[in-house]
Design a protein around this motif. Structure first.
Motif, PDB file in Angstrom:
ATOM      1  N   LYS A 130       0.848  -1.183   0.000  1.00  0.00           N
ATOM      2  CA  LYS A 130       0.000   0.000   0.000  1.00  0.00           C
ATOM      3  C   LYS A 130       0.893   1.245   0.000  1.00  0.00           C
ATOM      4  CE  LYS A 130      -3.896   2.073   2.478  1.00  0.00           C
ATOM      5  NZ  LYS A 130      -4.722   2.027   3.709  1.00  0.00           N
ATOM      6  N   PRO A 131       1.482   1.587  -1.112  1.00  0.00           N
ATOM      7  CA  PRO A 131       2.386   2.740  -1.171  1.00  0.00           C
ATOM      8  C   PRO A 131       1.633   4.054  -1.016  1.00  0.00           C
ATOM      9  CG  PRO A 131       2.025   1.847  -3.367  1.00  0.00           C
ATOM     10  CD  PRO A 131       1.369   0.881  -2.416  1.00  0.00           C
ATOM     11  N   THR A 132       2.225   4.996  -0.289  1.00  0.00           N
ATOM     12  CA  THR A 132       1.571   6.297  -0.032  1.00  0.00           C
ATOM     13  C   THR A 132       2.506   7.480  -0.246  1.00  0.00           C
ATOM     14  OG1 THR A 132       2.118   6.074   2.309  1.00  0.00           O
ATOM     15  CG2 THR A 132      -0.068   5.302   1.623  1.00  0.00           C
ATOM     16  N   PHE A 133       3.754   7.252  -0.722  1.00  0.00           N
ATOM     17  CA  PHE A 133       4.692   8.368  -0.894  1.00  0.00           C
ATOM     18  C   PHE A 133       4.190   9.374  -1.921  1.00  0.00           C
ATOM     19  CE2 PHE A 133       9.116   7.070   0.792  1.00  0.00           C
ATOM     20  CZ  PHE A 133       8.560   6.820   2.031  1.00  0.00           C
ATOM     21  N   GLY A 134       3.332   8.906  -2.830  1.00  0.00           N
ATOM     22  CA  GLY A 134       2.834   9.808  -3.860  1.00  0.00           C
ATOM     23  C   GLY A 134       2.031  10.965  -3.272  1.00  0.00           C
ATOM     24  N   LYS A 135       1.553  10.808  -2.043  1.00  0.00           N
ATOM     25  CA  LYS A 135       0.803  11.887  -1.406  1.00  0.00           C
ATOM     26  C   LYS A 135       1.725  12.952  -0.822  1.00  0.00           C
ATOM     27  CE  LYS A 135      -2.953   8.744  -0.082  1.00  0.00           C
ATOM     28  NZ  LYS A 135      -3.728   8.176   1.055  1.00  0.00           N
TER      29      LYS A 135
END
Length: 791
Positions: free
Chosen positions: A641-646
């Motif tokens: 569940k990658p979230t670095f794009g936020k």
């Protein structure tokens, strides 16, 4: 042990802070409770208490003279029992008798013109004598009971009558019984005061009441007709009767109601009926006593005449004189005959015993029985003597002769002959004795009959004289008691006494006390929200602050992250003077201070579940390291569940997954950020086997390569509670930060990390609390005062 004891301590300041932070609940509930109390005080009818006292008198009922007479006549006395009298006073029959004396069949009500009655008729008041009209019932007709009749006065001569109801009872007031039910009734009619109105269901007349002329106008007037049974039920529900003290015969009667005059009138009437009924019962008992005495005297008058006539007739018929000398002669003859009878009976028994011995004893022919020694009959005595001589001869022969000797046989024959003669003689003697005994008994019976006649005459004469004397004395006694009973009946009084007539009890209403009600409403308005807060706090099993952390785990506490806006994801960069930035600054300093003796570079940040803010903490803590001049790299190892794009403008084509899965170098996956000293490695394309990639040797090679290039390596790991990647990455980390979220993370989620820490499978782990609102926790309430330090 110390920690266990603290769990049972009550932190009053903490609870006061929780209550103060929710002051609006207390304000809202208090206002609501006071408003409800105000409506209750204004809409409730005032109920008052009334009491009176009654003395039961002595332990006798009825006329005292009658009681004395009943005692002499052996009639069981029945004393008063207080419990029985209370039951009698509270009986439905007694209350019904009191109500029949009163005119309570019609209850009058009004609805005052008050703003609370603008929507609904909340305030209702019962009236008694001040009504604008009076209802006169025609008791011979049928009436509808337990349904309101609304009366609207149009003018001095006319009124409007409205009634509406379902299943309304049709009642006969003469017989006090329900004759059926009206399924539905609804009508409005204009009628005239003073003119009777009659239909199949109602029959009454309304007249104007002069006493109600000065009453203020009301929104509505109505009346209700009450059946006698419903009135009795209402009175039974409110009437209480108890002795003023134990074993006391003074009773206290109390009741409650809205109309003082009506309630006091009922109590007084009930006592009057009770006293009057008691006097009536006493008079009834007195009359019954007098009637009983008169009936007895009438019977004794005839009996007295008959007894005297019987005595005179008996003397004439039997010519009774002195019979003492005749009686003595007869007694002597009778005694002699009894002696003769006894002698004959003895002789007979003697002969019968000898006969039985001869017939049963086979050895009697060889020796004479001792029983024959007293035989008086000469013939029988001679036979026994002959038998004795023959026995002696036989004994002599036996010594020298054999059994076949002729002389011995001759002796045996003689013995048998004499034995037969003795038996025959005994039977004749017994028969003669029986005849003599019977003859003697006849003579005794004749003398006894003669003797019995003489005392029977004397006894009969004595009985007649005694009976005549007894009847004469009883007649005189009853004549005396009749005079006493007549006087007692004429002067009879009741033993029951009304001590105190009905009066008010207390200083005001017993049901509505405004000051107490408002105080109770205020207390409820404060207690309800306090209880809700306590309940919510006990039901809420999430982390509330540092105290919760210290009570459930021994993992060292590192610090807290202040609460901020959800849009402020890079708070350290965008708002470096904010409370959130200061929180990360404090955590970075605390971490460096705690690990100053170790050469730590790799920091792993994890949590229990998603949503606790571990990525937010990873990004901002990495930013804080970079701002302190340390070359820092942030690795996104959560490839599910990658979230670095936020947070960053990064490319998702390359990253950790491509480095581990393909033959790439570290520089190809490291991406620069617009933050000085901060680089990142995003997760890259989401792989199908994330945990297998992290287990490859290339992961260890990457970490070792980065150790040589950067001062700090921050790894954003997957949550412990969901997947196992953290345990694969744990070997690469020098220290670990476990993130829990304020009022989000459940306390039970810390059980897993507690077990790992207790088993020493995790090294250098610390806990931080994320998103802690200083305004909603007592532990950090002091930081609200430092708000001017933050922008």
């Amino acid at each position: 042990m110390k920690k266990a004891n603290k769990e049972h301590e009550i932190d009053l300041r903490s609870w006061l802070f929780k209550f103060r932070s929710r002051w609006y609940l207390f304000a809202g509930f208090t206002l609501l409770a006071l408003a409800v109390a105000y409506v209750y005080v204004k809409s409730s009818e005032r109920i008052y208490a009334f009491h009176s006292t009654l003395l039961l008198g002595d332990q006798q009922t009825g006329s005292k003279k009658a009681q004395e007479l009943l005692e002499l006549l052996h009639v069981q006395d029945k004393g008063i029992k207080v419990e029985d009298e209370i039951g009698l006073l509270k009986s439905a029959d007694m209350i019904k008798s009191a109500l029949q004396r009163l005119d309570f069949s019609t209850s009058y009500y009004k609805v005052p013109d008050h703003w609370l009655n603008s929507g609904f008729d909340l305030i209702k008041q019962e009236q008694f004598e001040t009504t604008p009209y009076i209802v006169e019932l025609d008791t011979s007709g049928i009436q509808l009971v337990d349904v309101p009749f609304e009366v609207k006065v149009l003018n001095d001569k006319e009124y409007e009558l409205t009634v509406e109801g379902e299943n309304v009872p049709r009642y006969n007031f003469n017989r006090h019984e329900v004759l059926g039910y009206v399924p539905y009734i609804s009508f409005t009619k204009v009628l005239k005061f003073g003119e009777p109105y009659t239909d199949e269901n109602i029959s009454f007349t309304l007249r104007r009441n002069k006493k109600g002329a000065g009453e203020p106008p009301a929104k509505k007037h109505y009346f209700v007709l009450n059946s006698l049974e419903s009135q009795v039920g209402q009175r039974l529900a409110t009437l209480n009767i108890d002795p003023i003290e134990r074993d006391s015969r003074v009773l206290e009667l109390s009741t409650k109601g809205t109309i003082p005059d009506k309630e006091m009138l009922f109590l007084n009437t009930l006592m009057d009926v009770y006293v009057a009924r008691d006097l009536e019962e006493k008079n009834t008992n007195g009359r019954k006593t007098l009637e009983f005495i008169d009936s007895q005297i009438a019977t004794l008058t005839d009996s007295l005449k008959q007894s005297k006539q019987a005595l005179s007739s008996f003397r004439s018929a039997n010519r009774i004189s002195n019979i003492d000398a005749q009686a003595n002669s007869t007694y002597e003859r009778l005694s002699q005959l009894e002696i003769d009878k006894a002698k004959l009976s003895t002789d007979r028994q003697y002969y019968a015993a000898i006969l039985e011995e001869i017939e049963n004893n086979q050895g009697f022919t060889e020796a004479v029985s001792p029983a024959v020694a007293g035989v008086q009959n000469p013939i029988l005595a001679n036979l026994f003597l002959e038998l004795s001589d023959l026995n002696k001869q036989k004994a002599g022969y036996k010594t020298s002769a054999t059994q076949i000797n002729p002389m011995l046989k001759e002796v045996d024959g003689k013995i048998a002959s004499i034995r037969s003669a003795i038996i025959a003689n005994l039977k004749n003697l017994i028969s003669s004795a029986d005849i003599a005994i019977r003859e003697t008994e006849k003579r005794i019976t004749t003398l006894e009959t003669t003797l019995a006649k003489q005392p029977e005459h004397e006894r009969r004469l004595a009985d007649l004289k005694g009976q005549a004397d007894f009847i004469d004395k009883k007649y005189e006694f009853l004549q005396e008691k009749r005079a006493e009973a007549a006087i007692s009946l004429a002067t009879n009084t009741t033993d029951k006494k009304i001590v105190d007539r009905a009066s008010f009890w207390g200083n005001g209403p017993v049901n509505v006390k405004p000051n107490m009600i408002y105080l109770l409403a205020l207390l409820l308005g404060l207690a309800i929200p306090a209880g809700l807060i306590v309940l919510i706090d006990n039901v809420d099993n999430t982390i509330q602050g540092k105290n919760d952390i210290s009570s459930i785990t021994n993992i060292p506490f590192l610090g807290v992250i202040a609460h901020g806006s959800k849009s402020d994801k890079l708070a350290v960069k965008t708002n470096p003077k904010s409370a959130i930035a200061e929180s990360f600054r404090s955590i970075r300093i605390n971490l460096q201070y705690l690990l100053s003796s170790t050469n730590f570079k790799v920091v792993g940040i994890t949590s229990s579940i998603s949503g606790e803010g571990k990525t937010f903490c990873s990004v901002n803590l990495s930013h804080e390291f970079a701002l302190s001049g340390k070359r820092t790299i942030l690795i996104e190892s959560d490839m599910r569940k990658p979230t670095f794009g936020k947070y960053f403008n990064v490319s998702s084509e390359v990253g950790l997954s491509t480095y581990l899965n393909q033959d790439m170098i570290a520089d190809e996956v490291i991406q620069k950020t617009d933050i000085e000293n901060l680089d990142i490695i995003p997760c890259g394309p989401i792989p199908e086997n994330a945990i297998h990639l992290l287990e490859l040797p290339r992961m260890n090679k990457l970490i070792e390569e980065l150790r040589g290039k950067y001062d700090f390596i921050v790894i954003d790991t997957p949550p412990i509670g969901y997947v196992s990647e953290f345990f694969v990455l744990m070997k690469h980390m020098d220290t670990n930060i476990y993130v829990v979220k304020h009022k989000y993370t459940n306390k039970e989620l810390l059980n897993q990390v507690n077990e790992l820490y207790a088993a020493k499978k995790i090294k250098n782990i610390h806990i931080i609390i994320n998103d802690l609102n200083f305004d909603k926790t007592y532990e950090y309430g002091y930081k609200r005062k430092a708000s001017y330090y933050y922008v």
